[in-house]
Write a protein that holds these residues in place. Sequence first.
Motif, PDB file in Angstrom:
ATOM      1  N   VAL A   1     -20.213 -12.177  -2.247  1.00  0.00           N
ATOM      2  CA  VAL A   1     -19.796 -11.804  -0.897  1.00  0.00           C
ATOM      3  C   VAL A   1     -19.425 -10.324  -0.886  1.00  0.00           C
ATOM      4  N   GLU A   2     -20.020  -9.569   0.027  1.00  0.00           N
ATOM      5  CA  GLU A   2     -19.692  -8.141   0.136  1.00  0.00           C
ATOM      6  C   GLU A   2     -18.364  -7.989   0.873  1.00  0.00           C
ATOM      7  N   LEU A   3     -17.440  -7.309   0.211  1.00  0.00           N
ATOM      8  CA  LEU A   3     -16.110  -7.108   0.783  1.00  0.00           C
ATOM      9  C   LEU A   3     -15.970  -5.688   1.300  1.00  0.00           C
ATOM     10  N   ILE A   4     -15.181  -5.516   2.350  1.00  0.00           N
ATOM     11  CA  ILE A   4     -14.902  -4.184   2.868  1.00  0.00           C
ATOM     12  C   ILE A   4     -13.691  -3.605   2.134  1.00  0.00           C
ATOM     13  N   ASP A   5     -13.341  -2.372   2.445  1.00  0.00           N
ATOM     14  CA  ASP A   5     -12.281  -1.688   1.701  1.00  0.00           C
ATOM     15  C   ASP A   5     -10.900  -2.301   1.906  1.00  0.00           C
ATOM     16  N   GLN A   6     -10.668  -2.915   3.043  1.00  0.00           N
ATOM     17  CA  GLN A   6      -9.323  -3.408   3.358  1.00  0.00           C
ATOM     18  C   GLN A   6      -8.878  -4.519   2.405  1.00  0.00           C
ATOM     19  N   VAL A   7      -7.707  -4.307   1.804  1.00  0.00           N
ATOM     20  CA  VAL A   7      -7.041  -5.323   0.987  1.00  0.00           C
ATOM     21  C   VAL A   7      -5.578  -5.351   1.424  1.00  0.00           C
ATOM     22  N   ASP A   8      -5.082  -6.508   1.782  1.00  0.00           N
ATOM     23  CA  ASP A   8      -3.672  -6.663   2.162  1.00  0.00           C
ATOM     24  C   ASP A   8      -2.928  -7.299   1.004  1.00  0.00           C
ATOM     25  N   CYS A   9      -1.745  -6.794   0.693  1.00  0.00           N
ATOM     26  CA  CYS A   9      -0.943  -7.451  -0.344  1.00  0.00           C
ATOM     27  C   CYS A   9       0.537  -7.133  -0.136  1.00  0.00           C
ATOM     28  N   ASN A  10       1.352  -8.143  -0.375  1.00  0.00           N
ATOM     29  CA  ASN A  10       2.801  -7.947  -0.295  1.00  0.00           C
ATOM     30  C   ASN A  10       3.474  -8.909  -1.268  1.00  0.00           C
ATOM     31  N   GLY A  11       4.745  -8.651  -1.529  1.00  0.00           N
ATOM     32  CA  GLY A  11       5.513  -9.547  -2.377  1.00  0.00           C
ATOM     33  C   GLY A  11       6.162 -10.630  -1.539  1.00  0.00           C
ATOM     34  N   SER A  12       6.265 -11.838  -2.103  1.00  0.00           N
ATOM     35  CA  SER A  12       6.927 -12.953  -1.424  1.00  0.00           C
ATOM     36  C   SER A  12       7.874 -13.638  -2.392  1.00  0.00           C
TER      37      SER A  12
ATOM     38  N   LYS B   1       0.827  -1.211   0.000  1.00  0.00           N
ATOM     39  CA  LYS B   1       0.000   0.000   0.000  1.00  0.00           C
ATOM     40  C   LYS B   1       0.858   1.257   0.000  1.00  0.00           C
ATOM     41  N   SER B   2       2.124   1.125   0.436  1.00  0.00           N
ATOM     42  CA  SER B   2       3.008   2.294   0.496  1.00  0.00           C
ATOM     43  C   SER B   2       3.955   2.382  -0.699  1.00  0.00           C
ATOM     44  N   ILE B   3       3.742   1.560  -1.711  1.00  0.00           N
ATOM     45  CA  ILE B   3       4.646   1.542  -2.868  1.00  0.00           C
ATOM     46  C   ILE B   3       4.582   2.867  -3.612  1.00  0.00           C
ATOM     47  N   ALA B   4       5.732   3.371  -4.060  1.00  0.00           N
ATOM     48  CA  ALA B   4       5.799   4.670  -4.737  1.00  0.00           C
ATOM     49  C   ALA B   4       5.616   4.490  -6.242  1.00  0.00           C
ATOM     50  N   PRO B   5       4.647   5.155  -6.861  1.00  0.00           N
ATOM     51  CA  PRO B   5       4.416   4.983  -8.299  1.00  0.00           C
ATOM     52  C   PRO B   5       5.585   5.444  -9.163  1.00  0.00           C
TER      53      PRO B   5
END
Length: 475
Positions: free
Chosen positions: A130-141, A99-103
């Motif tokens: 399914v109704e989803l909320i705004d939160q999405v988590d993502c990272n590189g592995s 979420k903090s990645i710089a474009p």
Amino acid sequence: MKRKQQNGTAKAPAKKAKRKSVVIEPIHINPKYNEKKYRQEFRKGLDASNKPFPHWQLRNFVENSGNVVEKVEEELQNFEDWQRKENDLYSLYQSNDLKSIAPAKHPAIFSFRQFLYKEVKEWLQNVSGVELIDQVDCNGSCYARTDSLLPHNDLIDTRRFAFVYYLTSPNWDSELNGGDLQLFNHDGNLQPTTVATQFSPLRNSLMLFEVSQTSWHRVSEMISEEPRLSINGWFHSSRRLEPKKPTVESIARFVPENSCKLAKIVNKEYLKAKRQEEVQKTFSDSSELNLVQFLNQKLHDQVYDELLSTPSVFETVGPVSKRHVARLNEKNLSFPSTALVIEALKSKNFANLASKLTGVTVAGAQTSVKVSRIEHGSYWVLGDEDAEQNAADGYCLDVHVYVQKSGWPDESGGEMIYIEEGETEELLRISPSPNTMSIVFREPSVLSFLKYANCNSADPFFLFTVCFHNVQVAE
């Protein structure tokens, strides 16, 4: 007006580096996954018939007309913020949340993140219902050789769907590389049992599954140098489920009462009063120590040969979310040397020796003894139930006796690791060493686990563990 140099010639101002404009290329889902027919197919996957739990493998998920997959892969490969992550459950390289990645610095990764946040989230809501909320988590592995992720179910807070998008090499071969995603069956207590199905980490595929109490899965060990690169995370809903705690492994406890002569079992050096005083002084300074050549060497070698020759006297215990290790079944034991050592470890003479070597009063303490066969694939991990048991057990004295033919290779896992509850930094790491006894004084807030023994491991070794529970502590 230009400032002149001392020789009278004017110096032109340095040219400023031209800033390149940021190009954010759009990323889109393969159109076939937006067809009405596929939506119906996806809904079927939510049924209980989709064993072992709802899951989907979406091949060629990203429409790759502009080679966006290659661009995201290249940026991840050259990413400068990879962090090494290791604990009882996993070992891998991982980025912080994207979420903090710089474009300006990582336009392709930024574009993929926006793709997940918006288009994929909206698509998933539509196809799942399914109704989803705004939160999405993502990272590189990134998993390298010997890295793995042990069985777990991802059930934390409001996680609803887990996803993994793979950026692996085009011709990934799981037999050569490892790294498959394995999904587990479960028993009546909702604990994982056997592998139900597994999937290779195929390039430009999205692996998706619904998070629940039974969504047990793992990443099998990497056995090659080929990197397993992915972007992964979770979509959230307002639903919350409580994880079901597994039971702590039951090891019989007793108060040592039987007598046993230690002279033919233990190295006579450690039975001398002067040596015991020296060891106790060292132990008092650090609360842990290793005593080499602890058992009579001939007896040690006989025990090793007995246990190595008959694996059938061991039974693998689980559940695999907690441990995968072979424990000795003493009911089936008919080996004289091994029986002699176990009898000695259970005796009040050994308890007395432990007190003399450490200065810790263990007389009358509840005691447990277990014998484990440690080899490639052995591990045990920690949970809240372990912390609760430790708190109930109070101060403990752990004694580990290693029976092994040769040294254990570095970077092979199989170490006994002690950590403070709630902390990530290790307090102590005990590496396996032939005919060595390791003693650790453990406070109620300190936990221990066996690090996963990976494919670098050599011959099996045998670990005799004696624990004195709720020992007396001098004020």
